[in-house]
Motif scaffolding. Structure first.
Motif, PDB file in Angstrom:
ATOM      1  N   VAL A  14     -14.714 -18.627  53.576  1.00 11.36           N
ATOM      2  CA  VAL A  14     -15.551 -19.824  53.679  1.00 11.36           C
ATOM      3  C   VAL A  14     -15.346 -20.666  52.423  1.00 11.36           C
ATOM      4  O   VAL A  14     -15.562 -20.190  51.310  1.00 11.36           O
ATOM      5  CB  VAL A  14     -17.038 -19.462  53.842  1.00 11.36           C
ATOM      6  CG1 VAL A  14     -17.892 -20.725  53.959  1.00 11.36           C
ATOM      7  CG2 VAL A  14     -17.244 -18.558  55.051  1.00 11.36           C
ATOM      8  N   VAL A  15     -14.917 -21.926  52.624  1.00  7.38           N
ATOM      9  CA  VAL A  15     -14.630 -22.830  51.508  1.00  7.38           C
ATOM     10  C   VAL A  15     -15.518 -24.063  51.650  1.00  7.38           C
ATOM     11  O   VAL A  15     -15.336 -24.866  52.565  1.00  7.38           O
ATOM     12  CB  VAL A  15     -13.140 -23.239  51.492  1.00  7.38           C
ATOM     13  CG1 VAL A  15     -12.855 -24.144  50.289  1.00  7.38           C
ATOM     14  CG2 VAL A  15     -12.235 -22.018  51.504  1.00  7.38           C
ATOM     15  N   ASP A  16     -16.484 -24.174  50.748  1.00  9.41           N
ATOM     16  CA  ASP A  16     -17.393 -25.325  50.748  1.00  9.41           C
ATOM     17  C   ASP A  16     -18.000 -25.432  49.364  1.00  9.41           C
ATOM     18  O   ASP A  16     -18.362 -24.421  48.761  1.00  9.41           O
ATOM     19  CB  ASP A  16     -18.503 -25.134  51.799  1.00  9.41           C
ATOM     20  CG  ASP A  16     -19.201 -26.436  52.143  1.00  9.41           C
ATOM     21  OD1 ASP A  16     -19.722 -27.095  51.215  1.00  9.41           O
ATOM     22  OD2 ASP A  16     -19.231 -26.796  53.325  1.00  9.41           O
ATOM     23  N   ASP A  17     -18.110 -26.656  48.848  1.00  9.82           N
ATOM     24  CA  ASP A  17     -18.664 -26.831  47.505  1.00  9.82           C
ATOM     25  C   ASP A  17     -20.191 -26.754  47.477  1.00  9.82           C
ATOM     26  O   ASP A  17     -20.785 -26.699  46.410  1.00  9.82           O
ATOM     27  CB  ASP A  17     -18.175 -28.129  46.872  1.00  9.82           C
ATOM     28  CG  ASP A  17     -18.514 -29.359  47.688  1.00  9.82           C
ATOM     29  OD1 ASP A  17     -18.988 -29.222  48.826  1.00  9.82           O
ATOM     30  OD2 ASP A  17     -18.277 -30.471  47.182  1.00  9.82           O
ATOM     31  N   ASP A  18     -20.841 -26.693  48.625  1.00 11.47           N
ATOM     32  CA  ASP A  18     -22.299 -26.581  48.717  1.00 11.47           C
ATOM     33  C   ASP A  18     -22.668 -25.095  48.828  1.00 11.47           C
ATOM     34  O   ASP A  18     -22.420 -24.460  49.858  1.00 11.47           O
ATOM     35  CB  ASP A  18     -22.793 -27.365  49.933  1.00 11.47           C
ATOM     36  CG  ASP A  18     -24.301 -27.384  50.050  1.00 11.47           C
ATOM     37  OD1 ASP A  18     -24.942 -26.333  49.809  1.00 11.47           O
ATOM     38  OD2 ASP A  18     -24.851 -28.428  50.407  1.00 11.47           O
TER      39      ASP A  18
END
Length: 156
Positions: A14-18
Motif C-alpha cells: 500500500v503506497v499512500d502519503d496519508d
C-alpha cells in the motif's frame, strides 16, 4: 454438491502519503482473508524498496505522492516486479485513468468508497496474471531465488 474452490491469498503493498488512509486500506484488506499487506510506504523511495524486498502480487498506489508523480512510479514498479498488478487508488481527477492504464496500471479506483477498491481487487484476484517476470542478477547466488519464483509462478 461439489466444494467451492478456495480463493487464493494475495500479498499487497500500500503506497499512500496519508497515514490514516494507508491504515484504513490495510485494515480493510486484512479483515478479508484474501489479502495480506506485506508493506506500506508513504513515498516512492520507500515504495520501491518495499516492492523490491517483498514483490507483492498487488500494489495499491495513490498518484499524489510528494516525491514523484504516481504515473512515473508505475513503470518503475513494473521494472522491479513485472507481474505485480498496480491498482491506482487516488483522489485525483478520473481523467487520469487513461494515463494510469497507459503507464501499466491494471485498474483505477477513485478514493471515496473503500468497497469499490475491494471490489476492484477481488476482480483482479479472480483473473490470472497475463505475465510473470522478475529480474535476477546474473550470478550463481540468484539461482535459488529464480527457482523459487518459477515454482511460485507455476503454483499460481
Amino acid at each position: 454438491m461439489a466444494p467451492v474452490p478456495s480463493r487464493m491469498q494475495f500479498s499487497v503493498g500500500v503506497v499512500d502519503d496519508d497515514d490514516d488512509l494507508r491504515a484504513l486500506v490495510r485494515l480493510t484488506l486484512e479483515l478479508s482473508s484474501r489479502y495480506h499487506v506485506v508493506g506500506e510506504a508513504p513515498d516512492a523511495e520507500t515504495a520501491l524498496a518495499v516492492i523490491e524486498a517483498e514483490v507483492p502480487d498487488i500494489v495499491v498506489l495513490d498518484l499524489g505522492l510528494a516525491d514523484i508523480a504516481g504515473h512515473e512510479l508505475i513503470p518503475r514498479i513494473l521494472d522491479i516486479a513485472g507481474d505485480t498488478r498496480v491498482v491506482v487508488f487516488t483522489g485525483t481527477d478520473p481523467q487520469d485513468q487513461h494515463l494510469s492504464r497507459s503507464t501499466g496500471a491494471t485498474d483505477y479506483v477513485v478514493k471515496g468508497d473503500i468497497d469499490h477498491l475491494l471490489a476492484a481487487l477481488n476482480q483482479i484476484g479472480d483473473r490470472p496474471p497475463t505475465r510473470a517476470t522478475r529480474r535476477f542478477a546474473a550470478t550463481p547466488p540468484s539461482v535459488p531465488g529464480a527457482r523459487q519464483f518459477l515454482a511460485d509462478t507455476c503454483r499460481r
